[in-house]
Design an enzyme around this catalytic site. Structure first.
Site, mmCIF file in Angstrom:
data_model
loop_
_atom_site.group_PDB
_atom_site.id
_atom_site.type_symbol
_atom_site.label_atom_id
_atom_site.label_comp_id
_atom_site.label_asym_id
_atom_site.label_seq_id
_atom_site.Cartn_x
_atom_site.Cartn_y
_atom_site.Cartn_z
ATOM 1 N N GLY A 95 0.764 -1.247 0.000
ATOM 2 C CA GLY A 95 0.000 0.000 0.000
ATOM 3 C C GLY A 95 0.789 1.288 0.000
ATOM 4 O O GLY A 95 0.311 2.308 -0.493
ATOM 5 N N GLU A 155 3.742 3.985 6.095
ATOM 6 C CA GLU A 155 2.565 3.124 5.950
ATOM 7 C C GLU A 155 1.474 3.873 5.190
ATOM 8 O O GLU A 155 1.388 5.106 5.275
ATOM 9 C CB GLU A 155 2.125 2.726 7.370
ATOM 10 C CG GLU A 155 0.989 1.801 7.550
ATOM 11 C CD GLU A 155 1.052 0.452 6.860
ATOM 12 O OE1 GLU A 155 1.220 0.421 5.636
ATOM 13 O OE2 GLU A 155 0.850 -0.570 7.545
ATOM 14 N N ASP A 156 0.658 3.158 4.434
ATOM 15 C CA ASP A 156 -0.427 3.829 3.712
ATOM 16 C C ASP A 156 -1.502 4.316 4.671
ATOM 17 O O ASP A 156 -1.918 5.461 4.639
ATOM 18 C CB ASP A 156 -1.031 2.920 2.623
ATOM 19 C CG ASP A 156 -1.499 1.562 3.143
ATOM 20 O OD1 ASP A 156 -1.252 1.244 4.330
ATOM 21 O OD2 ASP A 156 -2.106 0.807 2.362
ATOM 22 N N ASP A 159 -5.234 1.687 10.472
ATOM 23 C CA ASP A 159 -6.674 1.462 10.629
ATOM 24 C C ASP A 159 -6.914 0.949 12.053
ATOM 25 O O ASP A 159 -6.974 1.738 12.992
ATOM 26 C CB ASP A 159 -7.084 0.461 9.546
ATOM 27 C CG ASP A 159 -8.568 0.166 9.516
ATOM 28 O OD1 ASP A 159 -9.345 0.978 10.039
ATOM 29 O OD2 ASP A 159 -8.957 -0.877 8.960
ATOM 30 N N LYS A 207 -7.158 6.277 10.645
ATOM 31 C CA LYS A 207 -8.585 6.205 11.014
ATOM 32 C C LYS A 207 -8.650 6.002 12.519
ATOM 33 O O LYS A 207 -8.750 4.861 12.989
ATOM 34 C CB LYS A 207 -9.243 4.992 10.347
ATOM 35 C CG LYS A 207 -9.428 5.044 8.857
ATOM 36 C CD LYS A 207 -10.195 3.781 8.429
ATOM 37 C CE LYS A 207 -10.158 3.558 6.955
ATOM 38 N NZ LYS A 207 -10.693 2.235 6.569
ATOM 39 N N PHE A 236 -14.214 3.165 4.048
ATOM 40 C CA PHE A 236 -13.253 2.454 3.206
ATOM 41 C C PHE A 236 -12.814 3.329 2.039
ATOM 42 O O PHE A 236 -13.639 3.910 1.330
ATOM 43 C CB PHE A 236 -13.861 1.135 2.689
ATOM 44 C CG PHE A 236 -12.828 0.248 2.081
ATOM 45 C CD1 PHE A 236 -11.986 -0.516 2.884
ATOM 46 C CD2 PHE A 236 -12.653 0.197 0.702
ATOM 47 C CE1 PHE A 236 -11.001 -1.313 2.331
ATOM 48 C CE2 PHE A 236 -11.667 -0.597 0.144
ATOM 49 C CZ PHE A 236 -10.844 -1.358 0.960
ATOM 50 N N VAL A 237 -11.508 3.423 1.843
ATOM 51 C CA VAL A 237 -10.965 4.303 0.803
ATOM 52 C C VAL A 237 -10.029 3.535 -0.140
ATOM 53 O O VAL A 237 -9.436 2.527 0.249
ATOM 54 C CB VAL A 237 -10.199 5.501 1.424
ATOM 55 C CG1 VAL A 237 -11.149 6.464 2.111
ATOM 56 C CG2 VAL A 237 -9.125 5.038 2.396
ATOM 57 N N ASP A 272 -5.910 -0.191 -2.156
ATOM 58 C CA ASP A 272 -6.699 -1.022 -3.065
ATOM 59 C C ASP A 272 -7.998 -1.531 -2.455
ATOM 60 O O ASP A 272 -8.166 -1.571 -1.232
ATOM 61 C CB ASP A 272 -5.886 -2.244 -3.488
ATOM 62 C CG ASP A 272 -5.782 -3.281 -2.369
ATOM 63 O OD1 ASP A 272 -5.405 -2.908 -1.244
ATOM 64 O OD2 ASP A 272 -6.115 -4.452 -2.610
ATOM 65 N N ARG A 328 -5.281 0.878 -6.954
ATOM 66 C CA ARG A 328 -4.042 1.490 -6.434
ATOM 67 C C ARG A 328 -3.550 2.621 -7.320
ATOM 68 O O ARG A 328 -2.875 3.534 -6.864
ATOM 69 C CB ARG A 328 -2.945 0.428 -6.313
ATOM 70 C CG ARG A 328 -3.211 -0.646 -5.280
ATOM 71 C CD ARG A 328 -1.926 -1.418 -4.999
ATOM 72 N NE ARG A 328 -2.168 -2.684 -4.345
ATOM 73 C CZ ARG A 328 -2.314 -2.851 -3.037
ATOM 74 N NH1 ARG A 328 -2.256 -1.815 -2.234
ATOM 75 N NH2 ARG A 328 -2.508 -4.047 -2.523
HETATM 76 P P1 IMP Z 1 -4.483 -2.229 10.443
HETATM 77 O O1 IMP Z 1 -3.622 -3.357 10.915
HETATM 78 O O2 IMP Z 1 -5.938 -2.470 10.716
HETATM 79 O O3 IMP Z 1 -4.038 -0.871 10.926
HETATM 80 O O4 IMP Z 1 -4.452 -2.310 8.881
HETATM 81 C C1 IMP Z 1 -3.624 -1.638 8.084
HETATM 82 C C2 IMP Z 1 -3.751 -2.138 6.658
HETATM 83 O O5 IMP Z 1 -5.113 -2.452 6.280
HETATM 84 C C3 IMP Z 1 -3.314 -1.051 5.728
HETATM 85 O O6 IMP Z 1 -1.918 -1.088 5.535
HETATM 86 C C4 IMP Z 1 -4.126 -1.329 4.479
HETATM 87 O O7 IMP Z 1 -3.411 -2.207 3.649
HETATM 88 C C5 IMP Z 1 -5.392 -1.993 4.968
HETATM 89 N N1 IMP Z 1 -6.515 -1.028 5.025
HETATM 90 C C6 IMP Z 1 -7.102 -0.526 6.124
HETATM 91 N N2 IMP Z 1 -8.095 0.336 5.817
HETATM 92 C C7 IMP Z 1 -8.133 0.394 4.454
HETATM 93 C C8 IMP Z 1 -8.942 1.139 3.510
HETATM 94 O O8 IMP Z 1 -9.834 1.941 3.846
HETATM 95 N N3 IMP Z 1 -8.662 0.918 2.191
HETATM 96 C C9 IMP Z 1 -7.690 0.065 1.765
HETATM 97 N N4 IMP Z 1 -6.915 -0.635 2.609
HETATM 98 C C10 IMP Z 1 -7.124 -0.479 3.950
#
Ligand code: IMP
Length: 178
Positions: A48, A102-103, A106, A134, A155-156, A162, A168
């Protein structure tokens, strides 16, 4: 291209590419000032972050290095949930100033599981730079030092992010239509 269709879902423009570009440059300037003379090592988390990391790194002017890793996630045997392992981390990070790129943060689970592994290798410092955060979705405490945008729990896609492999390459950030 205000509305795009990816698989079964429709997405609308949320943050346009000019706003993104301005924010990334401003963030890079801030990081640049903070890490002047420290030869930071940027660690981009694939897939990402590849576009954000490239745009951000292009605007860093102090000597710096960048490398990319992939995090493979599997279900752990403890209540901590998923465990992640880093694939492709070849640099010796002991004593280095690390900026994890990091992208999106979440739930925070991914970085929460990965950060102790980085700290174990005794870097001089570790901070997180993310394109999006988020905060409402957070399950594990992860506090990014650098961030472009805080968004609601929606969700984005686009700018590297993606939906099931697609989107992407979209230049703007899009969000799911109601
Ligand atoms: P976390 O472990 O829940 O913080 O997840 C992080 C990963 O989930 C990110 O690096 C993304 O690859 C994916 N992700 C979380 N939210 C989104 C979204 O809204 N769109 C796309 N990918 C997401």
């Amino acid at each position: 291209m205000d509305i795009v269709q990816l698989h079964d879902k429709r997405f609308e423009v949320f943050i346009d590419k000019a706003t993104i570009a301005n924010k990334v440059v401003a963030l890079a300037k801030q990081i640049d000032a903070d890490y002047k003379g420290l030869n930071p090592l940027f660690l981009g988390i694939l897939n990402g972050s590849f576009i954000f990391a490239a745009d951000l790194f292009r605007h860093i002017s102090t000597p710096a290095e960048i490398s990319f890793i992939k995090l493979a996630s599997y279900r752990g045997t403890t209540s901590t949930g998923n465990i992640v392992t880093a694939i492709g981390l070849e640099e010796n990070i002991a004593g280095r100033h690390i900026v994890i790129v990091e992208d999106i943060v979440d739930t925070g689970r991914t970085l929460h599981s990965f950060l102790p592994q980085v700290l174990q290798q005794q870097p001089a410092s570790v901070q997180i730079a993310c394109f999006l955060s988020k905060p409402e979705a957070r399950v594990c405490e992860v506090v990014p030092r650098y961030m472009c945008f805080e968004i609601q729990d929606t969700f984005v896609v686009g700018y590297g992010l993606d939906y099931d492999g697609q989107g992407r390459n979209l230049p703007h950030l899009y969000r799911l239509c109601d």
